[in-house]
Every structure is written in C-alpha cells, then in structure tokens.
Design a protein around this motif. Structure first.
Motif, PDB file in Angstrom:
ATOM      1  N   PHE A 186     -39.880  -3.716  19.998  1.00 18.40           N
ATOM      2  CA  PHE A 186     -38.704  -4.359  20.595  1.00 18.40           C
ATOM      3  C   PHE A 186     -38.586  -5.803  20.111  1.00 18.40           C
ATOM      4  CE2 PHE A 186     -37.053  -7.125  23.974  1.00 18.40           C
ATOM      5  CZ  PHE A 186     -35.764  -6.628  24.088  1.00 18.40           C
ATOM      6  N   PHE A 189     -37.714  -5.999  16.270  1.00 18.73           N
ATOM      7  CA  PHE A 189     -36.309  -5.678  15.994  1.00 18.73           C
ATOM      8  C   PHE A 189     -35.414  -6.861  16.351  1.00 18.73           C
ATOM      9  CE2 PHE A 189     -32.117  -4.063  17.056  1.00 18.73           C
ATOM     10  CZ  PHE A 189     -31.843  -3.220  15.991  1.00 18.73           C
ATOM     11  N   CYS A 190     -35.637  -7.449  17.520  1.00 17.68           N
ATOM     12  CA  CYS A 190     -34.782  -8.549  17.976  1.00 17.68           C
ATOM     13  C   CYS A 190     -34.873  -9.763  17.058  1.00 17.68           C
ATOM     14  CB  CYS A 190     -35.143  -8.947  19.407  1.00 17.68           C
ATOM     15  SG  CYS A 190     -34.720  -7.699  20.641  1.00 17.68           S
ATOM     16  N   LEU A 301     -33.972   2.061  17.639  1.00 18.18           N
ATOM     17  CA  LEU A 301     -32.995   0.989  17.786  1.00 18.18           C
ATOM     18  C   LEU A 301     -32.003   0.964  16.624  1.00 18.18           C
ATOM     19  CD1 LEU A 301     -35.500  -1.675  19.082  1.00 18.18           C
ATOM     20  CD2 LEU A 301     -33.502  -0.878  20.342  1.00 18.18           C
ATOM     21  N   ASP A 302     -32.493   1.245  15.426  1.00 18.05           N
ATOM     22  CA  ASP A 302     -31.582   1.251  14.279  1.00 18.05           C
ATOM     23  C   ASP A 302     -30.560   2.374  14.381  1.00 18.05           C
ATOM     24  OD1 ASP A 302     -32.268  -0.873  12.207  1.00 18.05           O
ATOM     25  OD2 ASP A 302     -34.256  -0.075  12.664  1.00 18.05           O
ATOM     26  N   TRP A 304     -29.435   3.526  17.238  1.00 18.44           N
ATOM     27  CA  TRP A 304     -28.527   3.122  18.301  1.00 18.44           C
ATOM     28  C   TRP A 304     -27.524   2.075  17.817  1.00 18.44           C
ATOM     29  CZ3 TRP A 304     -32.935   2.293  22.425  1.00 18.44           C
ATOM     30  CH2 TRP A 304     -33.457   3.557  22.790  1.00 18.44           C
TER      31      TRP A 304
END
Length: 344
Positions: A186, A189-190, A301-302, A304
């Motif tokens: 998390f 990614f951020c 996440l990618d 999403w």
C-alpha cells in the motif's frame, strides 16, 4: 536449465514468461479460497521468511540494549550503519556475483538479454550503471535506511511508539506480522504514484528509472528524497500496536526486499535442478514502460486504477489505448486553450 520450457526469447535476446503476470488472489471478489490456499506458501517462502528471519537475527545479535538506545550517540548509530552496509553488500553482492559477474545462468530467464556492465551511458555517474547504482546505494540508501531505523528504535526505547510483547499479545502481533507485506505494498503504491507526477519524476524518481535494464544494485539506486519516502514505511509502526522486531521486518522488507523486483531474472537457478521465482516480471514491466505496475501485485491496486500490464498482448493493447486516450485529451485541452487565446 532450458528456459525456453518456461518462456520465449525474441530476436534481441529478451526473455518473457509464457504465463502473464498475475495479481495475488488475496483480494479477489468473489473470494477464491482454494486459490488463496494454493498461493499462501508463496506469500511466506522464500522471500518473506528471509526478511522476517533477518529482523529476528538483528534483534538478537545487532540491535543495542534498550538503555543504550534511549540516548542518540555516534557509537551505536555508526555500528548499525556498518552492519546494514555489510548486510547489503553481502546480500546484494551475492546476486550480482552469481548472475552478473560470474554469469552462472548466462542470460537464461533474463528479461533483458543485455548486461548493464557491457554498455556505457552518460545517464550514470562515470557512465557505468553498476558503479552509479552502488554509490547511490551506500551514500544515501543505507544512510537513510539507518537513520529511519535509529529514529524508530529511539522512539521505542523512549516510549514514543507502542511496544507490545509477544508473550502478552501473540495474536495481535501475529496479525501485524502477516500484514507487513500488505502495508509495504500500500505504501509503495502510494509513494510510487506520487513520485511519478511530472515535477517529482523529473527531479527525484528519474534517478531510479535511469536503470531501464535493472540489476541487483539498481534496487536502492534512488534520489535521497525517494529513499526517505520509501523507507518511511517503517513509520506506520509509530501508530500500530507493534514491536521493534516487526518494525525491523518492515524495514528489511523494503531494504532487502527491493532485490527480487530488480534482479532482472524471472528465476534464479540454484544448482542444476532448483529454481527460485523472483516474481519480478510485473516490476520489470514498470521499468520497461514507466507508467504501468506501480505496485507489486500483492494488492490489485493497478487493476483498480487502470495501470495494470501483465505482459500479454492484451495488456499491451490496454496500455496503448490508455496512451491514445490521454494524447487525445491533451490535444483537446490544447485546442481549447488556443481557441480561448484567439478569442481574446
């Protein structure tokens, strides 16, 4: 070992796996219990188990007594820097020696068929990728790693971070240990999306992306600001019900865990028969295409956010379509500005 049983090689000598990159089934909906159970051993072995074991070893043999850490002093800070530097040199160096110096695998399972040492580039200090990457790793990477480590240990020693004992809180700490990789994913990614914004990319993240063909020493070859953001993953433990060993695990997951994603090979040969997956393909594609796969595929996440590329023709088409839409949007925006300027 015949790598063509597992993938294919193009005319340039670049290798790609037969199977496209996949995200972990952990966050799939509807839940896929059997897929999760089949995947679960890969969550722990070998990489996460290595990073967790290194954290335990540090606590047992490297970290000074709590009384010492209550006061910041050059002695124990220098000791931690020295141990971190030696550990990085040995761990990173082992992959570099095996894969890039002795070339025991030659280019089997290597995504980019070329070796960085064979080519000079003015993008790097002294026009040498390996030398540039090593200097950045030890000048700033290990230094900032150690600074974050020292700050967190000082906070624990002085009661500024929640310190739970394993004896009294085994289930809480077991849960925190399990989510250490998720916290890293998390956080990574951020901050990764942040440093891909134009200004920060130009002045900060472009240093890391100079290594289009990454190798082990590329792992921590970053701008100091990126190092601070990257190792900032440890700061979550200022608020979590945690423990210094788990904080060290979080740091080691970032520091030593940068290796698998940058090793440049899909599989590492151990002896004649044993293969260890690096799980590096998704991140290699990020180094190749720049604007895909900002995470490491543990959390989708990618997917999403529409930046996933699995290495397949379909993934390539989706990426090109995204580029086309963005180009059209920029062109439309430019046209509106021109019309507005002409009207004035």
């Amino acid at each position: 070992m015949d790598d063509l049983k597992f993938g294919k090689r193009n005319k340039r000598g670049d290798w790609a796996p037969n199977q496209p990159a996949e995200t972990a089934p952990l966050f799939a909906f509807p839940p896929r219990l059997m897929a999760v159970l089949k995947w679960l051993p890969h969550y722990f072995f070998p990489w996460n188990a290595i990073f967790a074991a290194s954290a335990v070893a540090y606590w047992a043999w490297v970290i000074p007594p709590v009384e010492t850490m209550r006061t910041l002093s050059l002695g124990w800070i220098a000791w931690l820097y020295a141990v971190n530097a030696v550990a990085v040199f040995l761990f990173y160096g082992a992959f570099e020696l095996h894969l890039y110096v002795l070339k025991r695998q030659e280019n089997r399972f290597k995504y980019n068929g070329k070796f960085p040492a064979d080519h000079k580039s003015n993008a790097f200090w002294f026009e040498r990728q390996n030398l540039d990457n090593m200097l950045r790793t030890f000048l700033w990477g290990v230094t900032i790693w150690t600074a974050v480590e020292v700050g967190m240990l000082w906070a624990y020693a002085n009661g500024y971070a929640p310190w739970l004992s394993f004896a009294e809180n085994p289930w809480t700490l077991a849960l925190v240990a399990l989510v250490v990789p998720i916290i890293h994913e998390f956080h990574f990614f951020c901050i990764h999306r942040l440093i891909h914004t134009p200004l920060l990319y130009k002045w900060v993240h472009s240093v890391h992306h100079n290594s289009v063909n990454p190798s082990p020493w590329s792992s921590l070859s970053m701008h100091p600001i990126e190092h601070l953001l990257y190792f900032g993953t440890a700061f979550y433990h200022l608020f979590l019900p945690s423990n210094p060993i788990l904080m060290l695990y979080q740091l080691h997951y970032a520091g030593f865990g940068a290796i698998p994603g940058h090793v440049g090979f899909d599989k590492v040969e151990i002896g004649k028969e044993k293969l260890v997956d690096s799980h590096a393909y998704a991140h290699y594609l990020h180094h190749k295409y720049f604007e895909v796969n900002y995470g490491d595929a543990l959390i989708p996440l990618d997917k999403w956010f529409g930046t996933w590329h699995d290495g397949s023709p379909e993934g390539e088409a989706q990426m090109q379509e995204r580029y086309r839409r963005r180009k059209e949007k920029l062109a439309a925006s430019k046209a509106r500005l021109e019309v507005g300027g002409a009207a004035e």
